[in-house]
Design a protein around this motif. Structure first.
Motif, PDB file in Angstrom:
ATOM      1  N   UNK A 266     -31.281  -5.193  25.510  1.00 40.68           N
ATOM      2  CA  UNK A 266     -29.454  -4.249  25.244  1.00 40.68           C
ATOM      3  C   UNK A 266     -29.031  -4.457  23.793  1.00 40.68           C
ATOM      4  N   UNK A 267     -29.611  -5.976  23.562  1.00 38.59           N
ATOM      5  CA  UNK A 267     -28.701  -6.567  22.000  1.00 38.59           C
ATOM      6  C   UNK A 267     -29.842  -5.211  21.385  1.00 38.59           C
ATOM      7  N   UNK A 268     -31.064  -5.242  21.174  1.00 39.12           N
ATOM      8  CA  UNK A 268     -31.643  -4.116  20.390  1.00 39.12           C
ATOM      9  C   UNK A 268     -31.013  -2.522  20.634  1.00 39.12           C
ATOM     10  N   UNK A 269     -30.690  -2.359  21.390  1.00 43.48           N
ATOM     11  CA  UNK A 269     -29.569  -1.283  21.563  1.00 43.48           C
ATOM     12  C   UNK A 269     -28.680  -1.492  21.090  1.00 43.48           C
ATOM     13  N   UNK A 270     -27.754  -2.406  20.929  1.00 45.67           N
ATOM     14  CA  UNK A 270     -27.102  -2.375  20.266  1.00 45.67           C
ATOM     15  C   UNK A 270     -26.762  -2.304  18.685  1.00 45.67           C
ATOM     16  N   UNK A 271     -27.597  -3.434  18.253  1.00 38.93           N
ATOM     17  CA  UNK A 271     -27.805  -3.459  17.219  1.00 38.93           C
ATOM     18  C   UNK A 271     -28.469  -2.400  16.485  1.00 38.93           C
ATOM     19  N   UNK A 272     -28.875  -1.013  17.052  1.00 38.51           N
ATOM     20  CA  UNK A 272     -30.143   0.245  16.819  1.00 38.51           C
ATOM     21  C   UNK A 272     -28.127   0.931  16.729  1.00 38.51           C
ATOM     22  N   UNK A 273     -27.790   1.073  17.407  1.00 37.30           N
ATOM     23  CA  UNK A 273     -26.315   1.643  17.343  1.00 37.30           C
ATOM     24  C   UNK A 273     -24.728   0.963  15.868  1.00 37.30           C
ATOM     25  N   UNK A 274     -25.209  -0.104  15.101  1.00 37.30           N
ATOM     26  CA  UNK A 274     -24.591  -0.357  14.635  1.00 37.30           C
ATOM     27  C   UNK A 274     -24.197   0.454  13.045  1.00 37.30           C
ATOM     28  N   UNK A 275     -23.377   0.547  12.531  1.00 39.20           N
ATOM     29  CA  UNK A 275     -23.425   1.078  10.979  1.00 39.20           C
ATOM     30  C   UNK A 275     -22.966   0.332  10.371  1.00 39.20           C
ATOM     31  N   UNK A 276     -23.600  -0.982  10.641  1.00 38.72           N
ATOM     32  CA  UNK A 276     -23.309  -2.483   9.136  1.00 38.72           C
ATOM     33  C   UNK A 276     -24.077  -2.969   9.972  1.00 38.72           C
ATOM     34  N   UNK A 277     -24.215  -3.861   9.508  1.00 41.55           N
ATOM     35  CA  UNK A 277     -25.393  -5.064   9.874  1.00 41.55           C
ATOM     36  C   UNK A 277     -25.291  -6.226   9.059  1.00 41.55           C
ATOM     37  N   UNK A 278     -24.231  -7.441   9.145  1.00 45.23           N
ATOM     38  CA  UNK A 278     -24.165  -9.022   8.278  1.00 45.23           C
ATOM     39  C   UNK A 278     -25.851 -10.042   9.238  1.00 45.23           C
ATOM     40  N   UNK A 279     -25.932  -9.900   8.478  1.00 41.88           N
ATOM     41  CA  UNK A 279     -27.097 -11.097   8.470  1.00 41.88           C
ATOM     42  C   UNK A 279     -27.464 -12.197   8.062  1.00 41.88           C
TER      43      UNK A 279
END
Length: 557
Positions: A266-279
């Motif tokens: 599910x965490x992979x799914x959530x990050x796929x739906x992100x429109x911005x990622x803060x690493x």
């Protein structure tokens, strides 16, 4: 002004050891040999405890673990040739995991470096690709310079391993020089102000921002700022395996879980739906960017070093500087966000999964024992005050996905190199770093036998440690992936061992679980034992192939 007169030393080995003391070294892990025994002799007259191990790789693992837990480089010391080459895997692991350590190896005398003599080996070039620096001392008067730089490089930036080669004649001959230590480690400030404002604007413009935490995010000095950012800004979070413990229990509703190995959570799914990622503190070695960054969207990279640029990891803004200061400054530019329906639904599903596992795990009976039951039993026994050291194997996947912890670096795992045989040496190091505190180490029967001889070391050092074995007589993590690809397995099976008897023979207290109904009471008895204990548990890996598939947790039972 009078000229400073430098100290005179009977032998180079004494100067090496005085430098170790000056850099705060409390333990040196290793095995002596003729090329380096003068250093071991000098250690006898120091404040440093020499920890004699049964294999040099274990010395390196212990040194790396000390580095991860304390931030100060641990030290491994081995003799020339195969002695120090056995430390190579540990050094590669430390560099990949971001653990500061200094590996010191003996070498033949300088006159013999280019000759084919006993135990000659070009170890500086051997270590160079897997360390942050690899050097040989070429004159006794340069010992302090080389040692000081080895520690400085290992501990600063993104930490890792360094290597120092000590030729036999160098450590035996007299030396001149002062002990060198830096008075204060240089400290970075927050990232560039304009870059912080640019990053904040990207996040404000996003509808579905997500934070990806990496290995540096779980350093104790960074977690408070990260927790405050998540709390005040209401941004959903995923993490790599090595960022375990970066969030607290109150933030579980925003945490979608840990990602790594297989892109099906599910965490992979959530990050796929992100429109911005803060690493934050992320290194691509933890989880390959092509597995999680399949679409083009803004990435804000927060770390102490610039990232390697690649096709699937091209940050829009790079915030390079002290992570704690940078995150605090970034938070001041942001307001709480409204969670999108898409992300909220995924987070709700994760919460339901956690509830399902917690309720279902205690009901899973019989023999062999289901992984969920083992994970939740260990989680309950560990609490928040027990360090948990995890080896590599199928059990690793079950633990890093489903073992909840809320203390920075409580859960120590290997992911950069996925090295087998680390957990027991790490557990021993954890006992030395935290005297009196119970430590839990976990491995499979395959990975355990790569370090099992250190059970005697744990007993000799009076370690209050419980080692838990998941037993299936198979290199199962390889086996289920092979079967997925070829519909058969190859080279993964091995025979049984009476691990209770093995533990007893090493002086530890052995326990054997025969069924799930005995699990909790047996584990508690082992954890209550004052000293070193081992628990062997037959594990049911029949659902492991589904770990690679996009199935709900119900499908893993």
């Amino acid at each position: 002004m009078s000229e400073h007169k430098q100290q005179q030393w009977t032998c180079g080995a004494d100067l090496v050891v005085r430098n170790l003391e000056a850099h705060g070294t409390t333990h040196v892990f290793g095995i002596p040999g003729a090329k380096v025994d003068r250093v071991f002799n000098s250690l006898e007259d120091s404040s440093i405890e020499t920890v004699v191990v049964r294999h040099e790789a274990s010395a390196g693992f212990m040194a790396g673990a000390i580095g991860r837990m304390t931030g100060k480089a641990g030290v491994a010391l081995a003799t020339s040739g195969p002695g120090i080459s056995n430390v190579v895997t540990a050094a590669a692991t430390a560099t990949s995991e971001g653990d500061p350590m200094v590996a010191i190896g003996g070498a033949v005398k300088r006159d013999d470096l280019l000759k084919q003599v006993h135990q000659t080996m070009d170890t500086t070039n051997l270590f160079r690709p897997i360390t942050k620096s690899s050097v040989e001392v070429t004159a006794p008067d340069t010992i302090s310079e080389v040692m000081s730089n080895a520690f400085r490089v290992a501990e600063t930036g993104r930490p890792g391993a360094t290597f120092v080669s000590l030729p036999m004649d160098i450590v035996n001959m007299p030396a001149t020089g002062d002990v060198l230590t830096s008075t204060r480690t240089p400290k970075q400030g927050a990232a560039d102000e304009d870059a912080i404002k640019e990053a904040a604007a990207e996040i404000r413009n996003a509808k579905r921002p997500v934070i990806l935490l990496g290995m540096m995010a779980s350093r104790p000095e960074n977690v408070d700022a990260i927790r405050a950012l998540v709390k005040d800004c209401n941004i959903p979070v995923v993490s790599t395996f090595q960022a375990a413990g970066a969030l607290n229990a109150d933030q579980q509703h925003l945490f979608a879980g840990r990602i790594g190995l297989f892109s099906n959570q599910p965490a992979d799914e959530l990050i796929q739906k992100a429109d911005a990622v803060i690493t934050i503190g992320y290194n691509p070695v933890e989880y390959d960017p092509p597995l999680w960054n399949k679409v083009l969207r803004p990435i804000i990279h927060i770390d102490v070093v610039i990232p390697d640029m690649e096709r699937n990891y091209r940050p829009t803004v790079e915030l390079i500087g002290d992570i704690n200061a940078t995150v605090k400054r970034l938070k001041s530019e942001l307001q709480p966000i409204d969670l999108s329906t898409e992300l909220s639904q995924i987070l709700d599903r994760v919460q339901n999964n956690r509830k399902f596992i917690a309720e279902k795990a205690p009901t899973l009976g019989g023999a062999p024992v289901h992984p969920f039951r083992i994970v939740k039993a260990l989680e309950k026994l560990a609490g928040s005050d027990v360090n948990v050291c995890v080896d590599m194997g199928s059990f690793h996947i079950w633990l890093v996905r489903y073992f909840n912890c809320f203390r920075a670096r409580q859960l120590m795992i290997t992911n950069g190199q996925q090295t087998m045989g680390v957990s027991l040496p790490w557990g021993i190091a954890a006992c030395l770093a935290n005297p009196g505190q119970k430590v839990l180490s976990v491995s499979g029967d395959g990975s355990f036998m790569q370090c099992s001889m250190e059970l005697e070391t744990a007993v000799r050092l009076n370690c209050n440690l419980t080692h838990v074995l998941w037993v299936d007589q198979n290199y199962n993590m390889v086996a289920f992936q092979e079967y997925k690809k070829y519909q058969r397995v190859a080279g993964t099976k091995f025979g049984p061992i009476d691990f209770k008897a093995y533990a007893d023979a090493c002086g530890a207290k052995g326990f054997a679980v025969n069924s799930a109904e005995e699990l909790e009471t047996t584990l508690k008895a082992a954890m209550d034992y004052e000293g070193t204990s081992l628990v062997a548990i037959p594990v049911d890996y029949s659902h492991n192939s589904k770990l690679m598939e996009a199935v709900g947790v119900e499908g893993l039972i």
